[in-house]
Design a protein around this motif. Structure first.
Motif, PDB file in Angstrom:
ATOM      1  N   ASN A 178      -2.011  47.357  38.708  1.00 49.03           N
ATOM      2  CA  ASN A 178      -1.414  47.691  40.248  1.00 49.03           C
ATOM      3  C   ASN A 178       0.026  48.254  39.876  1.00 49.03           C
ATOM      4  OD1 ASN A 178      -2.289  47.835  42.850  1.00 49.03           O
ATOM      5  ND2 ASN A 178      -0.664  46.574  43.310  1.00 49.03           N
ATOM      6  N   SER A 185       1.220  50.939  49.175  1.00 48.99           N
ATOM      7  CA  SER A 185       0.544  49.856  49.236  1.00 48.99           C
ATOM      8  C   SER A 185      -0.518  49.480  50.165  1.00 48.99           C
ATOM      9  CB  SER A 185       1.488  48.678  49.234  1.00 48.99           C
ATOM     10  OG  SER A 185       2.602  48.475  50.365  1.00 48.99           O
ATOM     11  N   ASN A 237       4.059  41.675  52.448  1.00 48.86           N
ATOM     12  CA  ASN A 237       4.495  42.816  52.208  1.00 48.86           C
ATOM     13  C   ASN A 237       5.582  43.169  53.070  1.00 48.86           C
ATOM     14  OD1 ASN A 237       4.383  45.057  50.475  1.00 48.86           O
ATOM     15  ND2 ASN A 237       3.908  46.363  52.358  1.00 48.86           N
TER      16      ASN A 237
END
Length: 301
Positions: A178, A185, A237
């Motif tokens: 990743n 994202s 996030n």
């Protein structure tokens, strides 16, 4: 929330994500009494996908999503095949064969696995702290998997432990790859779930699990898809974007397995084993050593 500083907001979002993650083992335990791992993954993936697409629609990013889907469908299919398809199938098998308290404790060693896999993949070097952390974590795994009978090496469930450890390998491998993912994202995650869905449906059909559904596990699967696979990612996030001290937010993750033990005993009716507590303590000590070493190294740079 404007009256709070960005770091305070980050801690609030981070705590929200950790609280949601701490309930997942309980949701897995309850849902797997009614659904197979494949059925649970199918429902959760579908719910998460609806949530993520709806979120992108609210943000006005559906056109961008479609653009990335056309440009990067091969990488989206590849990443989706790893996570959520393969990772959650293996993880849910672990939860299906082990007590949830044991599966979730072992799964938390993925950060140690990531450090060791980063050596051949990212050409990183291990420090002494990494070896000490690994020793503490895997001693904890051994203690949990033998229910404290280390001397006899009689494992309570070799298959379940193997699934749990394999899930850490897959998850670490996913996050290492990743680091090279150029997709935004949220869009990347949505595409992963999009391209994983047909894989899960085909696998369900081949294994004969598209029939004989027990609706008793439906709401648990919806909860997992909405909160574990969807909202928790958004909150975490957001926390990392707001904070000026990422390690401070990252340390919140230590609360999740401790809270998870409480929820399992209270809501899943799972008696907490002393071996789990001792093993989990060793794992958390190992993770703390690893995080402390990384933070010290960053401060010197």
């Amino acid at each position: 929330m404007n009256k709070f500083s960005k770091n305070t907001q980050a801690m609030i979002f981070g705590l929200g994500a950790v609280l949601l993650w701490s309930t997942v083992a309980t949701a897995f335990s309850i849902s797997l009494k009614h659904l197979s791992p494949t059925q649970l993954l199918l429902i959760a993936n579908l719910v998460s996908l609806v949530f993520l697409v709806s979120l992108l629609a609210l943000k006005g990013e559906l056109t961008q999503l479609l653009s990335y889907a056309r440009q990067s469908w091969k990488s989206s299919l590849f990443f989706g095949a790893i996570n959520p398809f393969l990772y959650y199938l293996i993880l849910l098998q672990a939860y299906n064969t082990l007590p949830a308290q044991e599966a979730q404790a072992i799964n938390y060693t993925w950060a140690i696995m990531l450090s060791f896999m980063a050596v051949p993949i990212l050409k990183q070097r291990l420090k002494m702290a990494d070896y000490i952390a690994a020793g503490a974590c895997y001693f904890g795994v051994l203690y949990i998997s033998t229910r404290g009978q280390i001397g006899s090496l009689e494992f309570s469930n070799v298959t379940g432990v193997a699934f749990a450890l394999l899930s850490t390998v897959i998850w670490a491998f996913y996050w290492l790859l990743n680091t090279k993912d150029k997709r935004p994202s949220l869009i990347g995650l949505t595409l992963n779930f999009t391209f994983a869905l047909p894989l899960i449906i085909v696998f369900s059909a081949v294994t004969g699990e598209l029939s004989h559904w027990d609706t008793g596990g439906l709401w648990g699967a919806v909860y997992i898809g909405l909160f574990e696979m969807g909202l928790s990612f958004v909150l975490w996030n957001k926390a990392l974007k707001l904070t000026s001290n990422a390690s401070q937010v990252a340390n919140l993750i230590f609360l999740a397995p401790l809270l998870s033990i409480v929820w399992l005993s209270q809501f899943a009716g799972e008696p907490i084993l002393n071996s789990t507590l001792v093993g989990l303590a060793c794992i958390l000590i190992g993770l703390f050593i690893q995080n402390w070493a990384k933070r010290t190294k960053q401060q010197k740079i």
